[in-house]
Design a protein around this motif. Structure first.
Motif, PDB file in Angstrom:
ATOM      1  N   LEU A 148      -4.319  -7.354  17.171  1.00  0.00           N
ATOM      2  CA  LEU A 148      -4.424  -5.916  16.964  1.00  0.00           C
ATOM      3  C   LEU A 148      -5.204  -5.660  15.676  1.00  0.00           C
ATOM      4  N   PRO A 149      -5.745  -4.464  15.503  1.00  0.00           N
ATOM      5  CA  PRO A 149      -6.458  -4.159  14.260  1.00  0.00           C
ATOM      6  C   PRO A 149      -5.542  -4.284  13.044  1.00  0.00           C
ATOM      7  N   HIS A 150      -6.135  -4.630  11.921  1.00  0.00           N
ATOM      8  CA  HIS A 150      -5.366  -4.680  10.678  1.00  0.00           C
ATOM      9  C   HIS A 150      -4.754  -3.308  10.402  1.00  0.00           C
ATOM     10  N   GLY A 151      -3.518  -3.312   9.946  1.00  0.00           N
ATOM     11  CA  GLY A 151      -2.849  -2.064   9.610  1.00  0.00           C
ATOM     12  C   GLY A 151      -2.245  -1.343  10.791  1.00  0.00           C
ATOM     13  N   CYS A 152      -2.154  -2.007  11.939  1.00  0.00           N
ATOM     14  CA  CYS A 152      -1.651  -1.340  13.140  1.00  0.00           C
ATOM     15  C   CYS A 152      -0.144  -1.091  13.038  1.00  0.00           C
ATOM     16  N   VAL A 153       0.272   0.070  13.517  1.00  0.00           N
ATOM     17  CA  VAL A 153       1.676   0.483  13.493  1.00  0.00           C
ATOM     18  C   VAL A 153       2.186   0.581  14.927  1.00  0.00           C
ATOM     19  N   GLY A 154       3.330  -0.030  15.188  1.00  0.00           N
ATOM     20  CA  GLY A 154       3.970   0.088  16.490  1.00  0.00           C
ATOM     21  C   GLY A 154       4.950   1.244  16.491  1.00  0.00           C
ATOM     22  N   LEU A 155       4.905   2.074  17.526  1.00  0.00           N
ATOM     23  CA  LEU A 155       5.743   3.271  17.604  1.00  0.00           C
ATOM     24  C   LEU A 155       6.669   3.200  18.813  1.00  0.00           C
ATOM     25  N   CYS A 156       7.928   3.550  18.595  1.00  0.00           N
ATOM     26  CA  CYS A 156       8.893   3.653  19.692  1.00  0.00           C
ATOM     27  C   CYS A 156       9.730   4.905  19.462  1.00  0.00           C
ATOM     28  N   HIS A 157       9.596   5.879  20.345  1.00  0.00           N
ATOM     29  CA  HIS A 157      10.264   7.167  20.145  1.00  0.00           C
ATOM     30  C   HIS A 157      11.495   7.355  21.019  1.00  0.00           C
ATOM     31  N   GLY A 158      11.698   6.493  22.024  1.00  0.00           N
ATOM     32  CA  GLY A 158      12.752   6.743  22.993  1.00  0.00           C
ATOM     33  C   GLY A 158      13.841   5.696  22.988  1.00  0.00           C
ATOM     34  N   ALA A 174       2.847  12.153  16.466  1.00  0.00           N
ATOM     35  CA  ALA A 174       1.390  12.268  16.507  1.00  0.00           C
ATOM     36  C   ALA A 174       0.751  12.204  15.121  1.00  0.00           C
ATOM     37  N   PRO A 175       1.325  12.834  14.078  1.00  0.00           N
ATOM     38  CA  PRO A 175       0.684  12.734  12.760  1.00  0.00           C
ATOM     39  C   PRO A 175       0.554  11.296  12.259  1.00  0.00           C
ATOM     40  N   ILE A 176       1.465  10.428  12.655  1.00  0.00           N
ATOM     41  CA  ILE A 176       1.376   9.029  12.229  1.00  0.00           C
ATOM     42  C   ILE A 176       0.126   8.382  12.807  1.00  0.00           C
ATOM     43  N   CYS A 177      -0.222   8.777  14.028  1.00  0.00           N
ATOM     44  CA  CYS A 177      -1.405   8.201  14.678  1.00  0.00           C
ATOM     45  C   CYS A 177      -2.694   8.595  13.964  1.00  0.00           C
ATOM     46  N   ALA A 178      -2.645   9.675  13.190  1.00  0.00           N
ATOM     47  CA  ALA A 178      -3.817  10.076  12.408  1.00  0.00           C
ATOM     48  C   ALA A 178      -3.904   9.320  11.088  1.00  0.00           C
ATOM     49  N   MET A 179      -2.845   8.595  10.739  1.00  0.00           N
ATOM     50  CA  MET A 179      -2.795   7.900   9.459  1.00  0.00           C
ATOM     51  C   MET A 179      -3.105   6.412   9.582  1.00  0.00           C
ATOM     52  N   ALA A 180      -2.971   5.860  10.795  1.00  0.00           N
ATOM     53  CA  ALA A 180      -3.180   4.425  10.996  1.00  0.00           C
ATOM     54  C   ALA A 180      -3.402   4.176  12.474  1.00  0.00           C
ATOM     55  N   PRO A 181      -4.085   3.083  12.830  1.00  0.00           N
ATOM     56  CA  PRO A 181      -4.152   2.728  14.252  1.00  0.00           C
ATOM     57  C   PRO A 181      -2.747   2.418  14.759  1.00  0.00           C
ATOM     58  N   CYS A 182      -2.419   2.913  15.933  1.00  0.00           N
ATOM     59  CA  CYS A 182      -1.056   2.783  16.445  1.00  0.00           C
ATOM     60  C   CYS A 182      -1.062   2.253  17.873  1.00  0.00           C
ATOM     61  N   ILE A 183       0.023   1.593  18.225  1.00  0.00           N
ATOM     62  CA  ILE A 183       0.292   1.235  19.610  1.00  0.00           C
ATOM     63  C   ILE A 183       1.663   1.784  19.983  1.00  0.00           C
ATOM     64  N   SER A 184       1.856   1.997  21.271  1.00  0.00           N
ATOM     65  CA  SER A 184       3.162   2.414  21.764  1.00  0.00           C
ATOM     66  C   SER A 184       3.963   1.185  22.158  1.00  0.00           C
ATOM     67  N   LEU A 185       5.218   1.173  21.771  1.00  0.00           N
ATOM     68  CA  LEU A 185       6.143   0.115  22.177  1.00  0.00           C
ATOM     69  C   LEU A 185       7.115   0.621  23.236  1.00  0.00           C
ATOM     70  N   MET A 186       6.727   1.709  23.896  1.00  0.00           N
ATOM     71  CA  MET A 186       7.479   2.225  25.031  1.00  0.00           C
ATOM     72  C   MET A 186       6.857   1.693  26.321  1.00  0.00           C
ATOM     73  N   PRO A 187       7.671   1.276  27.297  1.00  0.00           N
ATOM     74  CA  PRO A 187       7.118   0.733  28.547  1.00  0.00           C
ATOM     75  C   PRO A 187       6.741   1.828  29.542  1.00  0.00           C
ATOM     76  N   GLU A 188       5.944   2.775  29.073  1.00  0.00           N
ATOM     77  CA  GLU A 188       5.533   3.899  29.921  1.00  0.00           C
ATOM     78  C   GLU A 188       4.289   4.526  29.306  1.00  0.00           C
ATOM     79  N   ALA A 189       3.580   5.295  30.108  1.00  0.00           N
ATOM     80  CA  ALA A 189       2.387   5.972  29.611  1.00  0.00           C
ATOM     81  C   ALA A 189       2.766   7.034  28.585  1.00  0.00           C
TER      82      ALA A 189
END
Length: 292
Positions: A148-158, A174-189
């Motif tokens: 993954l890109p350097h500085g990537c943040v994994g997000l899980c909201h559920g 969503a504001p976090i996604c503007a601060m760093a490259p992010c991926i979702s750690l939720m198993p859904e779109a």
């Protein structure tokens, strides 16, 4: 057992064990692993010795619970003649690992294994062994990291549907996604602007590989929090105002996962306050500075 929960939140394991011991003495042996109860409401260990015996650990709670208490399995195995762990199938490849002398078998609700010389439920291990989180080596889970890109943040909201108060409306992240490259750690779109809009794989080893490739995981109180913490990944936990026994109220950290930082609601439903604090800390995070 409010007194037990209070002791565990305070990190007073000796007091919690004393409460558990009194409760154990009051229990009816005929109700052990009672098939009339849902699995997560059953108690299994009746206090019998496990040293030198063939033992079976059953995993009757959630995936996160099994990950949290898996740290104690090697220490139990060292004291037994043999150890079998009846675990959720999704976790076995991740937790079993090479060697270790522990036999892992899938837990099938309709066909549990027969009793062994000594049965325990995995969340009873700290009490049975009289061990605290500090007695276990950290990290105790590992996975081959993805790329993954350097500085990537994994997000899980559920979190799970049984406690919706743990979950965060995804748009609040969503504001976090503007601060760093992010991926979702939720198993859904997801509609969040992440690198993987289709979500992460359902496979646990693949999910662990994504966690391992991030620089930071931001998650609610769910399995992902335990996975990231067990891997030693910097983890920022967004916590509801009245969490369960494992999270210390008013603290910024937890002995269960030394790499974890807690951002708790000041009152029920108020996610804006901890998210604002988290955003300030993220803006000052040196590991992500190069990506902004």
């Amino acid at each position: 057992m409010a007194d037990w929960a209070a002791a565990m939140r305070a990190g007073d394991h000796a007091a919690a064990w004393a409460i558990s011991e009194r409760e154990l003495q009051r229990r009816d042996p005929a109700r052990r692993d009672d098939p009339t109860l849902p699995y997560h409401q059953r108690w299994v260990w009746d206090g019998r010795p496990y040293e030198g015996r063939h033992c079976l650990v059953r995993c009757y709670h959630g995936l996160g619970d099994s990950i949290q208490f898996a740290r104690f399995l090697p220490m139990l195995a060292a004291r037994t003649a043999s150890l079998t762990v009846e675990m959720q199938p999704r976790l076995i490849d991740l937790i079993a690992g090479p060697g270790g002398g522990i036999r892992f078998v899938p837990f099938i609700d309709a066909h549990p294994l027969p009793q062994s010389e000594c049965d325990l439920e995995i969340t009873e291990l700290d009490f049975a062994l009289r061990l605290t989180p500090a007695d276990a080596a950290m990290p105790y889970l590992a996975a081959e990291s993805g790329v993954l890109p350097h500085g990537c943040v994994g997000l899980c909201h559920g979190a799970g549907p049984w406690d919706p108060a743990r979950s965060i409306p995804p748009h609040l992240l969503a504001p976090i996604c503007a601060m760093a490259p992010c991926i979702s750690l939720m198993p859904e779109a997801t509609m969040l602007p992440v690198l993987n809009p289709d979500g992460c794989p359902f496979d646990m080893k693949a999910t662990a590989a994504l966690v391992g490739a991030t620089d930071l995981v931001i998650t609610v109180d769910t399995m992902i929090a335990h996975l990231a913490g067990a891997m030693g990944k910097p983890t920022w936990l967004l916590l509801k105002s009245d969490p369960d026994w494992r999270w210390p109220v008013g603290a910024r950290g937890t002995p269960w996962y030394p790499s974890m930082r807690i951002y708790a609601q000041p009152s029920a439903g108020d996610w804006e306050t901890p998210l604002a604090e988290l955003a300030r800390d993220l803006a000052a995070c040196p590991a992500l500075a190069a990506e902004r």
